[in-house]
Design an enzyme around this catalytic site. Structure first.
Site, PDB file in Angstrom:
ATOM      1  N   ARG A   1      -2.251 -13.995   3.780  1.00  0.00           N
ATOM      2  CA  ARG A   1      -3.034 -13.528   4.986  1.00  0.00           C
ATOM      3  C   ARG A   1      -2.206 -13.592   6.397  1.00  0.00           C
ATOM      4  NH1 ARG A   1      -7.596 -10.484   3.759  1.00  0.00           N
ATOM      5  NH2 ARG A   1      -8.228 -10.494   5.778  1.00  0.00           N
TER       6      ARG A   1
ATOM      7  N   PHE B   1     -15.265   4.533   7.134  1.00  0.00           N
ATOM      8  CA  PHE B   1     -13.780   5.142   6.631  1.00  0.00           C
ATOM      9  C   PHE B   1     -13.529   4.882   5.179  1.00  0.00           C
ATOM     10  CE2 PHE B   1     -14.094   0.325   8.120  1.00  0.00           C
ATOM     11  CZ  PHE B   1     -13.531  -0.265   7.009  1.00  0.00           C
TER      12      PHE B   1
ATOM     13  N   ARG C   1       2.201  -6.788   8.931  1.00  0.00           N
ATOM     14  CA  ARG C   1       1.540  -5.295   9.463  1.00  0.00           C
ATOM     15  C   ARG C   1       2.168  -5.087  10.793  1.00  0.00           C
ATOM     16  NH1 ARG C   1      -4.512  -7.213   7.136  1.00  0.00           N
ATOM     17  NH2 ARG C   1      -4.562  -5.738   5.328  1.00  0.00           N
TER      18      ARG C   1
ATOM     19  N   LYS D   1       0.886  -1.212   0.061  1.00  0.00           N
ATOM     20  CA  LYS D   1       0.098   0.107   0.030  1.00  0.00           C
ATOM     21  C   LYS D   1       0.729   1.179  -0.007  1.00  0.00           C
ATOM     22  CE  LYS D   1      -3.961  -2.024   2.400  1.00  0.00           C
ATOM     23  NZ  LYS D   1      -5.205  -1.790   3.151  1.00  0.00           N
TER      24      LYS D   1
ATOM     25  N   ASN E   1      -2.002   0.128   6.773  1.00  0.00           N
ATOM     26  CA  ASN E   1      -1.722  -1.247   7.222  1.00  0.00           C
ATOM     27  C   ASN E   1      -0.778  -1.926   6.191  1.00  0.00           C
ATOM     28  OD1 ASN E   1      -3.691  -1.700   5.734  1.00  0.00           O
ATOM     29  ND2 ASN E   1      -4.817  -2.906   7.212  1.00  0.00           N
TER      30      ASN E   1
ATOM     31  N   HIS F   1      -2.258  -5.321   1.608  1.00  0.00           N
ATOM     32  CA  HIS F   1      -3.546  -6.004   1.217  1.00  0.00           C
ATOM     33  C   HIS F   1      -3.426  -7.575   0.762  1.00  0.00           C
ATOM     34  CE1 HIS F   1      -7.625  -6.666  -0.614  1.00  0.00           C
ATOM     35  NE2 HIS F   1      -6.790  -7.168  -1.481  1.00  0.00           N
TER      36      HIS F   1
HETATM   37  P1  GDP Z   1      -8.277  -6.732   5.508  1.00  0.00           P
HETATM   38  O1  GDP Z   1      -8.793  -7.778   4.428  1.00  0.00           O
HETATM   39  O2  GDP Z   1      -7.445  -7.510   6.462  1.00  0.00           O
HETATM   40  O3  GDP Z   1      -7.522  -5.725   4.384  1.00  0.00           O
HETATM   41  O4  GDP Z   1      -9.505  -5.908   5.983  1.00  0.00           O
HETATM   42  P2  GDP Z   1     -10.840  -5.144   5.451  1.00  0.00           P
HETATM   43  O5  GDP Z   1     -11.111  -5.966   4.081  1.00  0.00           O
HETATM   44  O6  GDP Z   1     -11.918  -5.446   6.736  1.00  0.00           O
HETATM   45  O7  GDP Z   1     -10.687  -3.620   5.291  1.00  0.00           O
HETATM   46  C1  GDP Z   1     -10.123  -3.283   4.076  1.00  0.00           C
HETATM   47  C2  GDP Z   1      -8.992  -2.211   4.454  1.00  0.00           C
HETATM   48  O8  GDP Z   1      -9.524  -0.946   5.164  1.00  0.00           O
HETATM   49  C3  GDP Z   1      -8.092  -2.344   5.643  1.00  0.00           C
HETATM   50  O9  GDP Z   1      -6.995  -3.396   5.139  1.00  0.00           O
HETATM   51  C4  GDP Z   1      -7.626  -1.151   6.178  1.00  0.00           C
HETATM   52  O10 GDP Z   1      -6.741  -0.381   5.349  1.00  0.00           O
HETATM   53  C5  GDP Z   1      -8.964  -0.405   6.133  1.00  0.00           C
HETATM   54  N1  GDP Z   1      -9.911  -0.779   7.244  1.00  0.00           N
HETATM   55  C6  GDP Z   1     -10.240  -1.867   7.905  1.00  0.00           C
HETATM   56  N2  GDP Z   1     -10.883  -1.374   9.294  1.00  0.00           N
HETATM   57  C7  GDP Z   1     -10.709   0.063   9.385  1.00  0.00           C
HETATM   58  C8  GDP Z   1     -11.265   0.719  10.386  1.00  0.00           C
HETATM   59  O11 GDP Z   1     -12.053   0.379  11.500  1.00  0.00           O
HETATM   60  N3  GDP Z   1     -10.904   2.092  10.265  1.00  0.00           N
HETATM   61  C9  GDP Z   1     -10.182   2.777   9.288  1.00  0.00           C
HETATM   62  N4  GDP Z   1      -9.978   3.980   9.147  1.00  0.00           N
HETATM   63  N5  GDP Z   1      -9.700   1.770   8.114  1.00  0.00           N
HETATM   64  C10 GDP Z   1     -10.054   0.221   8.253  1.00  0.00           C
END
Ligand code: GDP
Length: 138
Positions: A85, A57, A102, A9, A112, A115
């Protein structure tokens, strides 16, 4: 063999962590089948994260993802989706296990570092979104 879609990212590219993350990827046994550095438009970031459109978000996330160049990749390994993952760790770096990307390179739950697709259907969709029509090299 399985393929997954991965991104280094913009926060990690900006912090010059690209090389260290690529080294972890190769040392962990993944083969990089395709890779491109590119800057997403806001519209591309919105399309990519469409499942999160209703989340509070979403605006911040799509701004962040289009804020600078990122590295998009097709990674191949046995059980590549689950293994990538595992190597990334939990979404929130504060909750990620030690020795995960991460934990090591992420700054916050949003910034973070990496992806990874979360399921075979998602991987197929995301690989097609970023590498349309590609013949993956052998
Ligand atoms: P991942 O599969 O671990 O990447 O997580 P998700 O699919 O739930 O979320 C996608 C991306 O959104 C994450 O990698 C973070 O960059 C962002 N994100 C997820 N949860 C949050 C949150 O609670 N707050 C904010 N600001 N960003 C979030």
């Amino acid at each position: 063999m399985e393929r997954t879609f991965a991104i280094i990212k913009p926060d990690a590219v900006q912090s010059r962590y690209t090389g260290r993350i690529l080294q972890c990827i190769e040392e962990s046994g993944f083969t990089i089948r395709a890779m491109q550095m590119r800057r997403l438009s806001v519209t591309e970031a919105e399309g990519f994260y469409d499942v999160h459109r209703a989340r509070p978000f979403f605006g911040s996330l799509t701004q962040f993802m289009s804020s600078g160049p990122c590295v998009v990749m097709a990674l191949e390994a046995e059980h590549a989706i689950a293994r990538w993952r595992m190597l990334m760790g939990a979404t929130d770096p504060a909750k990620a296990d030690v020795a995960t990307l991460r934990k090591e390179f992420g700054a916050s739950i949003e910034h973070n570092a990496t992806h990874g697709s979360d399921a075979p259907e998602t991987a197929a969709y995301e690989l097609g979104y970023f590498f349309p029509g590609i013949e993956f090299s052998k």
